[in-house]
Scaffold this active site. Sequence first.
Site, PDB file in Angstrom:
ATOM      1  CG  HIS A  19      -1.971   1.192   1.243  1.00 36.34           C
ATOM      2  ND1 HIS A  19      -3.365   1.001   0.912  1.00 36.34           N
ATOM      3  CD2 HIS A  19      -1.416   2.432   1.944  1.00 36.34           C
ATOM      4  CE1 HIS A  19      -3.755   2.328   1.116  1.00 36.34           C
ATOM      5  NE2 HIS A  19      -2.589   3.052   1.849  1.00 36.34           N
ATOM      6  CD  GLU A  20       1.853   3.683   3.855  1.00 38.37           C
ATOM      7  OE1 GLU A  20       2.224   4.766   3.415  1.00 38.37           O
ATOM      8  OE2 GLU A  20       0.656   3.690   3.898  1.00 38.37           O
ATOM      9  CG  HIS A  23       0.443   6.094  -0.465  1.00 35.20           C
ATOM     10  ND1 HIS A  23      -0.751   6.695  -1.219  1.00 35.20           N
ATOM     11  CD2 HIS A  23      -0.286   5.364   0.571  1.00 35.20           C
ATOM     12  CE1 HIS A  23      -1.864   6.413  -0.577  1.00 35.20           C
ATOM     13  NE2 HIS A  23      -1.501   5.714   0.662  1.00 35.20           N
TER      14      HIS A  23
END
Length: 444
Positions: A19-20, A23
């Site tokens: 997920h990170e 980003h």
Amino acid sequence: MLFTLLAFAVAIGLLVTIHELGHYWIARRCGVHIERFSFGFGKVLAKYTDKRGCEWAFSALPLGGYVMMRNQAPLNATQAEIDASFDNKTVWQRAAITVAGPVANLILAVLIYALIGLVGTQEPAAILGQPAADTPAAYAHVQAGDTVVGVNDKNIASWSQFRWQMLDSLSTGGVVNIQTQDALSNSRTYEIDLPKAQIKPDAPDLLAEAGFRLAMPHAKVQRIIEGGAAEAAGLLAGDVIVGLNDIPEPSANDFVSAVQNLAGQTVQLQILRDGQRLSIDAHVRAEQTPEGEQVGRIGILVGADLPMVTVRYGPLDSVVQGVSRTADTFWLSLKMIARMVTGDVSVKNISGPVSIADYAGQSARIGLASYLHFLALISVSIGLLNLLPIPMLDGGHLLYYAVEVVRGRPLSEKWQNHGRRIGLGILAALMMLAFVNDFVRLFS
């Protein structure tokens, strides 16, 4: 316990890190300076700084990680530093960076489902058992022994796929069309009118309540005990028992129970061996249990002859299946959330870290394919939950950006802070509910 915690840590660590990274990757493409990317939380155990000035840290608590961007340029910043700050990017760039995390989780789910389809899994064939009386399946005259090949014209290859395709219809109710084939490849289509049902963790199996159950497998001889009655009668390992006296198609449990009650008698066994049906007489020997009870023994180790199918796809079809399964899971999960709001689905279904850890451990013990299915499901869940328009989540930021596009300017800091407080309250309430549900399941 240690195995469960390890399976949970691997799952959460992987999914949050992906997920990170989503980003991070889009922020880099948009020219935002990344100050730190941390694998894990807490005390930094090791770190290094790359040529772009990003510090890569490895921290003590391996439950995911975080990305730290330059949100605002420092005082006396150069124009390059100002241009590399997150707040200086266009609303569309900020939205892209924000949505990249949930999208990364959805892409991971697609890749996991595609990998499962490409490698292939062994699953029970979708062969139907006799429907119970007064069930929708019984009213539709569903025939035992039929193999399900489609639900609403969507192809079905296994029992687990049948359960998955039926889940939405079972909860919402309505008419569902089920396509089957019998042993002679004759096709049938059943129109099943399903009642609306509320999904609860402690509720009976909705599929069974509708009258659909997996056909009971035949008893199969796994091993012959040397010197026993079965060896004397000529039974062989691999024989499938399709009849015992007047009992047709006995399951493994039915066979064992019947033999135990026939001590000292001669029984007639109907078996399948290499595709041929044979009849064999065997004498059931009477033996004493440690408790002094007399039971019948025939001298075999019996197991279940469960028909299995290999579910496997080619490279392109695997990707298509991965996209389809991810989209179906996302859409079904979204509808379940909406139905929780309306009260049609119990909020008891909300799970916290205790239940997720338990599921992680159970799926890992079953096997790699099961654990991968678990990872894909949780990855979709993380992606969906982060897209909900709740301040403090990615979806909340996207909501702010949408308002900014409509108004032509951002919301004031005052209103953004109000939204954050509301979002924090909602998330705290949901977390408390999840923990309560976890402990109710744990102690009930």
